[in-house]
Design a protein around this motif. Structure first.
Motif, mmCIF file in Angstrom:
data_model
loop_
_atom_site.group_PDB
_atom_site.id
_atom_site.type_symbol
_atom_site.label_atom_id
_atom_site.label_comp_id
_atom_site.label_asym_id
_atom_site.label_seq_id
_atom_site.Cartn_x
_atom_site.Cartn_y
_atom_site.Cartn_z
ATOM 1 N N TRP A 70 144.911 -68.156 32.483
ATOM 2 C CA TRP A 70 145.102 -67.871 30.897
ATOM 3 C C TRP A 70 146.149 -68.676 30.271
ATOM 4 C CZ3 TRP A 70 141.552 -65.820 27.734
ATOM 5 C CH2 TRP A 70 140.823 -64.991 28.523
ATOM 6 N N GLN A 71 145.795 -69.401 29.280
ATOM 7 C CA GLN A 71 147.098 -69.956 28.535
ATOM 8 C C GLN A 71 147.497 -69.143 27.379
ATOM 9 O OE1 GLN A 71 148.157 -73.270 29.895
ATOM 10 N NE2 GLN A 71 146.924 -72.084 31.563
ATOM 11 N N LEU A 72 148.366 -68.755 27.369
ATOM 12 C CA LEU A 72 148.799 -67.935 26.092
ATOM 13 C C LEU A 72 149.669 -68.594 25.246
ATOM 14 C CD1 LEU A 72 149.543 -65.040 28.630
ATOM 15 C CD2 LEU A 72 147.612 -65.187 27.232
ATOM 16 N N HIS A 73 149.636 -68.317 23.910
ATOM 17 C CA HIS A 73 150.556 -69.083 22.961
ATOM 18 C C HIS A 73 150.817 -67.806 21.907
ATOM 19 C CE1 HIS A 73 149.297 -72.935 24.653
ATOM 20 N NE2 HIS A 73 148.016 -72.445 24.684
ATOM 21 N N CYS A 74 152.023 -67.570 21.667
ATOM 22 C CA CYS A 74 152.342 -66.865 20.750
ATOM 23 C C CYS A 74 153.261 -67.251 19.740
ATOM 24 C CB CYS A 74 153.131 -65.280 21.634
ATOM 25 S SG CYS A 74 152.026 -64.278 22.439
ATOM 26 N N ASP A 75 153.316 -66.459 18.815
ATOM 27 C CA ASP A 75 154.290 -66.836 17.557
ATOM 28 C C ASP A 75 154.749 -65.709 16.664
ATOM 29 O OD1 ASP A 75 156.157 -68.577 16.352
ATOM 30 O OD2 ASP A 75 154.771 -69.807 15.413
ATOM 31 N N SER A 76 155.747 -65.643 16.160
ATOM 32 C CA SER A 76 156.385 -64.579 15.121
ATOM 33 C C SER A 76 157.115 -65.334 14.065
ATOM 34 C CB SER A 76 157.083 -63.809 15.965
ATOM 35 O OG SER A 76 157.438 -62.564 14.943
ATOM 36 N N ASP A 77 157.288 -64.576 13.118
ATOM 37 C CA ASP A 77 158.299 -64.999 11.991
ATOM 38 C C ASP A 77 159.601 -64.403 12.157
ATOM 39 O OD1 ASP A 77 157.473 -62.469 11.375
ATOM 40 O OD2 ASP A 77 157.434 -62.589 9.198
ATOM 41 N N ALA A 78 159.694 -63.816 13.148
ATOM 42 C CA ALA A 78 161.015 -63.549 13.564
ATOM 43 C C ALA A 78 161.746 -63.789 14.672
ATOM 44 C CB ALA A 78 161.155 -61.697 13.817
ATOM 45 N N ARG A 79 162.768 -64.415 14.494
ATOM 46 C CA ARG A 79 163.528 -65.101 15.811
ATOM 47 C C ARG A 79 163.539 -64.251 17.339
ATOM 48 N NH1 ARG A 79 169.071 -67.741 14.662
ATOM 49 N NH2 ARG A 79 169.299 -65.663 13.759
ATOM 50 N N ILE A 80 164.141 -63.099 16.890
ATOM 51 C CA ILE A 80 164.284 -62.081 18.132
ATOM 52 C C ILE A 80 162.785 -61.669 18.671
ATOM 53 C CG2 ILE A 80 164.201 -59.851 16.817
ATOM 54 C CD1 ILE A 80 166.407 -60.666 19.780
ATOM 55 N N VAL A 81 161.703 -61.443 18.049
ATOM 56 C CA VAL A 81 160.478 -61.291 18.389
ATOM 57 C C VAL A 81 159.838 -62.470 19.323
ATOM 58 C CG1 VAL A 81 158.144 -60.586 17.576
ATOM 59 C CG2 VAL A 81 159.922 -59.407 16.539
ATOM 60 N N LYS A 82 160.247 -63.604 18.608
ATOM 61 C CA LYS A 82 159.707 -64.870 19.181
ATOM 62 C C LYS A 82 160.568 -65.042 20.638
ATOM 63 C CE LYS A 82 158.405 -69.681 18.119
ATOM 64 N NZ LYS A 82 158.176 -70.426 17.234
ATOM 65 N N GLY A 83 161.756 -64.578 20.705
ATOM 66 C CA GLY A 83 162.280 -64.745 21.965
ATOM 67 C C GLY A 83 161.877 -63.741 23.012
ATOM 68 N N LEU A 84 161.629 -62.537 22.507
ATOM 69 C CA LEU A 84 160.915 -61.633 23.327
ATOM 70 C C LEU A 84 159.582 -61.852 23.863
ATOM 71 C CD1 LEU A 84 161.794 -58.271 21.540
ATOM 72 C CD2 LEU A 84 162.815 -58.982 23.564
ATOM 73 N N MET A 85 158.798 -62.505 22.946
ATOM 74 C CA MET A 85 157.549 -63.062 23.267
ATOM 75 C C MET A 85 157.769 -64.195 24.396
ATOM 76 S SD MET A 85 155.763 -63.740 19.589
ATOM 77 C CE MET A 85 154.672 -62.360 19.076
ATOM 78 N N ALA A 86 158.749 -65.023 24.302
ATOM 79 C CA ALA A 86 158.982 -65.917 25.425
ATOM 80 C C ALA A 86 159.206 -65.365 26.844
ATOM 81 C CB ALA A 86 160.256 -67.006 24.952
#
Length: 138
Positions: A70-86
């Motif tokens: 599975w190739q997963l791509h996430c994004d968020s408008d909030a930096r901390i959320v994006k870091g947690l997604m990473a």
């Protein structure tokens, strides 16, 4: 699109967080990871890809490659959320559905000492990201 999981692994995230002493250092690592996570195209930031349960806007695009990974791509408008997604993608991206379903996220988060420093709503949002990934990869 280059899969994020090809650039950093859960082992590398564990090592980063083990070396980060205190919440402020871990927070800085999250922000650095957020900067490494490629942004989704605006065309992918649609309701069908929205992750519900996050206070921030968040999206997930997933596809299975010919090898069953599975190739997963996430994004968020909030930096901390994006870091947690990473952090989540480091553990789950470029893996089989069986691996994704079996991975113990709560233990991973505990090891990284993340949840105790997040607000309850942010912790719930993080779990919503994980749930959305697991649902999309069934």
């Amino acid at each position: 699109m280059q899969p994020f999981g090809n650039t950093i692994t859960d082992t590398e995230v564990r090592n980063l967080f083990a070396a980060a002493h205190g919440w402020e250092a871990r927070y800085r690592e999250l922000i650095k990871l957020a900067k490494q996570l490629p942004a989704l195209d605006d065309a992918d930031k649609i309701e069908a890809n929205a992750i519900h349960g996050c206070e921030s806007q968040a999206w997930l695009v997933s596809e299975q490659n010919t090898n069953g990974l599975w190739q997963l791509h996430c994004d968020s408008d909030a930096r901390i959320v994006k870091g947690l997604m990473a952090v989540v993608l480091a553990a789950l991206n470029n893996k089989t559905a069986a691996h994704i379903q079996a991975f113990d996220m709560e233990a991973y988060f505990a090891e990284l000492q993340l949840l105790s420093h997040l607000s309850p709503s942010r912790g719930n949002g993080l779990r919503a990201v994980v749930a959305a990934i697991k649902q999309s990869c069934q």
